[in-house]
Structure formats: structure tokens, C-alpha cells
Scaffold this motif. Structure first.
Motif, PDB file in Angstrom:
ATOM      1  N   LEU A 194      10.613 -47.554  46.195  1.00  0.00           N
ATOM      2  CA  LEU A 194      11.731 -47.709  45.272  1.00  0.00           C
ATOM      3  C   LEU A 194      12.918 -46.877  45.740  1.00  0.00           C
ATOM      4  O   LEU A 194      12.735 -45.811  46.321  1.00  0.00           O
ATOM      5  N   ALA A 195      14.109 -47.359  45.451  1.00  0.00           N
ATOM      6  CA  ALA A 195      15.307 -46.615  45.839  1.00  0.00           C
ATOM      7  C   ALA A 195      16.406 -46.763  44.801  1.00  0.00           C
ATOM      8  O   ALA A 195      16.622 -47.842  44.242  1.00  0.00           O
ATOM      9  N   ILE A 196      17.076 -45.633  44.539  1.00  0.00           N
ATOM     10  CA  ILE A 196      18.274 -45.594  43.694  1.00  0.00           C
ATOM     11  C   ILE A 196      19.300 -44.742  44.431  1.00  0.00           C
ATOM     12  O   ILE A 196      18.961 -43.686  44.971  1.00  0.00           O
ATOM     13  N   ALA A 197      20.549 -45.180  44.455  1.00  0.00           N
ATOM     14  CA  ALA A 197      21.611 -44.378  45.057  1.00  0.00           C
ATOM     15  C   ALA A 197      21.793 -43.108  44.225  1.00  0.00           C
ATOM     16  O   ALA A 197      21.975 -43.168  43.011  1.00  0.00           O
ATOM     17  N   ARG A 198      21.727 -41.972  44.893  1.00  0.00           N
ATOM     18  CA  ARG A 198      21.805 -40.666  44.223  1.00  0.00           C
ATOM     19  C   ARG A 198      23.082 -40.516  43.382  1.00  0.00           C
ATOM     20  O   ARG A 198      23.082 -39.836  42.363  1.00  0.00           O
ATOM     21  N   LYS A 199      24.153 -41.182  43.777  1.00  0.00           N
ATOM     22  CA  LYS A 199      25.432 -41.014  43.080  1.00  0.00           C
ATOM     23  C   LYS A 199      25.404 -41.491  41.623  1.00  0.00           C
ATOM     24  O   LYS A 199      26.273 -41.128  40.834  1.00  0.00           O
ATOM     25  N   TYR A 200      24.372 -42.286  41.260  1.00  0.00           N
ATOM     26  CA  TYR A 200      24.325 -42.812  39.898  1.00  0.00           C
ATOM     27  C   TYR A 200      23.582 -41.916  38.912  1.00  0.00           C
ATOM     28  O   TYR A 200      23.599 -42.172  37.708  1.00  0.00           O
ATOM     29  N   LEU A 201      22.903 -40.877  39.391  1.00  0.00           N
ATOM     30  CA  LEU A 201      22.185 -39.952  38.512  1.00  0.00           C
ATOM     31  C   LEU A 201      22.595 -38.527  38.842  1.00  0.00           C
ATOM     32  O   LEU A 201      22.724 -38.180  40.018  1.00  0.00           O
ATOM     33  N   LYS A 219      14.506 -53.017  50.598  1.00  0.00           N
ATOM     34  CA  LYS A 219      15.643 -52.419  51.307  1.00  0.00           C
ATOM     35  C   LYS A 219      16.832 -53.375  51.273  1.00  0.00           C
ATOM     36  O   LYS A 219      16.676 -54.586  51.331  1.00  0.00           O
ATOM     37  N   SER A 220      18.005 -52.789  51.188  1.00  0.00           N
ATOM     38  CA  SER A 220      19.236 -53.558  51.166  1.00  0.00           C
ATOM     39  C   SER A 220      20.177 -52.966  52.210  1.00  0.00           C
ATOM     40  O   SER A 220      20.191 -51.758  52.418  1.00  0.00           O
ATOM     41  N   VAL A 221      20.984 -53.813  52.828  1.00  0.00           N
ATOM     42  CA  VAL A 221      21.929 -53.309  53.822  1.00  0.00           C
ATOM     43  C   VAL A 221      23.007 -52.446  53.177  1.00  0.00           C
ATOM     44  O   VAL A 221      23.642 -51.634  53.833  1.00  0.00           O
ATOM     45  N   THR A 222      23.203 -52.603  51.861  1.00  0.00           N
ATOM     46  CA  THR A 222      24.224 -51.815  51.167  1.00  0.00           C
ATOM     47  C   THR A 222      23.654 -50.555  50.522  1.00  0.00           C
ATOM     48  O   THR A 222      24.410 -49.728  50.024  1.00  0.00           O
ATOM     49  N   LEU A 223      22.331 -50.411  50.516  1.00  0.00           N
ATOM     50  CA  LEU A 223      21.693 -49.250  49.889  1.00  0.00           C
ATOM     51  C   LEU A 223      20.921 -48.492  50.967  1.00  0.00           C
ATOM     52  O   LEU A 223      19.742 -48.721  51.189  1.00  0.00           O
ATOM     53  N   THR A 224      21.650 -47.603  51.670  1.00  0.00           N
ATOM     54  CA  THR A 224      21.014 -46.950  52.812  1.00  0.00           C
ATOM     55  C   THR A 224      21.135 -45.430  52.816  1.00  0.00           C
ATOM     56  O   THR A 224      20.257 -44.750  53.324  1.00  0.00           O
ATOM     57  N   ASP A 225      22.216 -44.881  52.255  1.00  0.00           N
ATOM     58  CA  ASP A 225      22.463 -43.448  52.367  1.00  0.00           C
ATOM     59  C   ASP A 225      22.275 -42.714  51.050  1.00  0.00           C
ATOM     60  O   ASP A 225      22.576 -43.248  49.984  1.00  0.00           O
ATOM     61  N   ASP A 226      21.815 -41.474  51.157  1.00  0.00           N
ATOM     62  CA  ASP A 226      21.696 -40.568  50.024  1.00  0.00           C
ATOM     63  C   ASP A 226      20.946 -41.206  48.852  1.00  0.00           C
ATOM     64  O   ASP A 226      21.493 -41.424  47.780  1.00  0.00           O
ATOM     65  N   LEU A 227      19.682 -41.493  49.110  1.00  0.00           N
ATOM     66  CA  LEU A 227      18.863 -42.206  48.130  1.00  0.00           C
ATOM     67  C   LEU A 227      17.844 -41.306  47.462  1.00  0.00           C
ATOM     68  O   LEU A 227      17.314 -40.374  48.065  1.00  0.00           O
ATOM     69  N   LEU A 228      17.560 -41.627  46.210  1.00  0.00           N
ATOM     70  CA  LEU A 228      16.389 -41.098  45.523  1.00  0.00           C
ATOM     71  C   LEU A 228      15.303 -42.139  45.784  1.00  0.00           C
ATOM     72  O   LEU A 228      15.567 -43.343  45.679  1.00  0.00           O
ATOM     73  N   SER A 229      14.101 -41.705  46.139  1.00  0.00           N
ATOM     74  CA  SER A 229      13.080 -42.706  46.449  1.00  0.00           C
ATOM     75  C   SER A 229      11.698 -42.243  46.013  1.00  0.00           C
ATOM     76  O   SER A 229      11.441 -41.048  45.858  1.00  0.00           O
ATOM     77  N   ALA A 230      10.831 -43.223  45.812  1.00  0.00           N
ATOM     78  CA  ALA A 230       9.435 -42.972  45.454  1.00  0.00           C
ATOM     79  C   ALA A 230       8.650 -44.229  45.761  1.00  0.00           C
ATOM     80  O   ALA A 230       9.189 -45.337  45.723  1.00  0.00           O
ATOM     81  N   SER A 231       7.372 -44.056  46.059  1.00  0.00           N
ATOM     82  CA  SER A 231       6.489 -45.206  46.298  1.00  0.00           C
ATOM     83  C   SER A 231       5.745 -45.543  45.026  1.00  0.00           C
ATOM     84  O   SER A 231       5.368 -44.659  44.259  1.00  0.00           O
ATOM     85  N   VAL A 232       5.535 -46.833  44.813  1.00  0.00           N
ATOM     86  CA  VAL A 232       4.755 -47.274  43.650  1.00  0.00           C
ATOM     87  C   VAL A 232       3.841 -48.423  44.081  1.00  0.00           C
ATOM     88  O   VAL A 232       4.258 -49.314  44.811  1.00  0.00           O
ATOM     89  N   HIS A 233       2.587 -48.334  43.616  1.00  0.00           N
ATOM     90  CA  HIS A 233       1.623 -49.395  43.912  1.00  0.00           C
ATOM     91  C   HIS A 233       1.462 -50.274  42.684  1.00  0.00           C
ATOM     92  O   HIS A 233       1.236 -49.791  41.587  1.00  0.00           O
ATOM     93  N   SER A 234       1.611 -51.582  42.879  1.00  0.00           N
ATOM     94  CA  SER A 234       1.403 -52.548  41.805  1.00  0.00           C
ATOM     95  C   SER A 234      -0.016 -53.088  41.911  1.00  0.00           C
ATOM     96  O   SER A 234      -0.379 -53.711  42.914  1.00  0.00           O
ATOM     97  N   PHE A 235      -0.800 -52.844  40.863  1.00  0.00           N
ATOM     98  CA  PHE A 235      -2.171 -53.350  40.857  1.00  0.00           C
ATOM     99  C   PHE A 235      -2.191 -54.857  40.623  1.00  0.00           C
ATOM    100  O   PHE A 235      -3.036 -55.559  41.155  1.00  0.00           O
TER     101      PHE A 235
END
Length: 197
Positions: free
Chosen positions: A107-114, A83-99
């Protein structure tokens, strides 16, 4: 990609039958010349796909993705694991497990970029069980964008990730495909042998 295979043989370290350590050139210290060649190779393999953006995960996917983005002349977006203080609103997100790390990340990506007009190339350093790639596919789908393909630097072909992705109709291009890490040795999957079978 012979250059990559040679680098893996020379500088990679097999820790056990499932783990290959490549931190001297890929995911801790980075070999810029090798990353440049990897970027060129991905560009060549996906030349006819109309890629508009590249998506990867921090941090090990960034170097190969940026080099591919440089050669394709497209932006690179990386999914953040923390999490980042600058990445909080309107996010695309998904969980991923690293073995490898035995941890789950959101995981999070700002929706405005896609957006729905994008044709996305997903790039990652490793493909094992396919969880990271599937999480990125999920995020691209949330944006109604199209996954044009998945570029992998090193695929562990003895694990189910590539098959899982291909079963979903996704194109997977792996630059080095490892058949096994048995007896402390890296054995690459031989493409020509597969064709004969």
C-alpha cells in the motif's frame, strides 16, 4: 445499522463459512443511497472526535469513505494497492495480505497528504483478520498523525480482527457485525445479548 443488515440479508450471498459476497451493493456495484446512509452513520458515531481526514484502501473502501467525508466535510485519502507512475516519491507504505484474494499488496499514500496535526478516521468495507486496518494504522503512525477511530461497514466478528485492533487501544465502530456464516446463513451478533452475559 438495521438498513445495512436488511440489505445483507436480502442481497448478500454466503459462499462458505468465511466468505460473504456483497458485490451487488458494496464492492462491485454500489448502492449510492445505502452508501449515503452509511456515511451519515459514521459521521454520527465519530461526531466528537475532531476528524480532519479519512483514510481507506482502494477500491471497496472508497464509496463509504467518500460519503462519510462528504457528511464530515473532510478530505478522503485512499491507499493505492498498485504502483503508479505519478506516486513514486516520499511515500508512506505498508504491506497487507488479503486472505479473500490470497495476495499481498504494497500500500502507498503520498506523505504530503497526512501530517502530525491530523486526526484520522480509517474506514474499510470489511474487517476479518484485521490486516488491512493494521496496515492503515501503521501508515498513519508513520506520518505521526493520530488514529481517532476505525469505521467498518461489515465486521466478521467470528474472526480475530476487531479484537486485535481493540487490544491496541483503537476504537472500532462496525455497522454490521456478523456472528457466523454457518449453513449458508448470515447470523448477526446481537448487542443486547452481549450486555446480559
Amino acid at each position: 445499522m438495521r438498513l445495512l443488515e436488511e440489505k445483507i440479508k436480502k442481497d448478500g450471498r454466503v459462499l462458505n463459512d468465511n466468505v460473504l459476497k456483497v458485490d451487488s451493493f458494496l464492492n462491485h456495484q454500489i448502492d449510492p443511497q445505502l452508501m449515503n446512509e452509511i456515511g451519515k452513520e459514521f459521521t454520527q458515531r465519530f461526531a466528537n472526535e475532531g476528524i480532519t481526514k479519512i483514510v481507506t484502501i482502494e477500491s471497496s473502501g472508497i464509496a463509504p469513505a467518500v460519503m462519510a467525508g462528504l457528511h464530515m466535510n473532510v478530505p478522503v485519502i485512499f491507499a493505492r494497492k498498485r504502483k503508479s507512475v505519478t506516486l513514486t516519491d516520499d511515500l508512506l507504505s505498508a504491506s497487507v495480505h488479503s486472505f479473500t484474494k490470497n495476495e499481498t499488496n504494497e500500500l502507498a499514500i503520498a506523505r504530503k497528504y497526512l501530517n502530525e496535526n491530523d486526526k484520522i478516521l480509517i474506514i474499510d468495507d470489511f474487517l476479518a483478520n484485521g490486516q488491512a486496518a493494521l496496515a492503515l494504522v501503521d501508515m498513519v503512525n508513520q506520518a505521526n498523525a493520530e488514529v481517532a477511530g476505525i469505521g467498518i461497514v461489515i465486521e466478521k466478528s467470528f474472526q480475530p480482527g476487531a479484537d486485535k485492533l481493540k487490544e491496541q487501544g483503537l476504537r472500532v465502530e462496525s455497522l454490521a457485525r456478523i456472528a457466523s456464516l454457518s449453513n449458508g446463513e448470515v447470523n448477526f451478533k446481537m448487542e443486547k445479548m452481549e450486555e446480559l452475559v
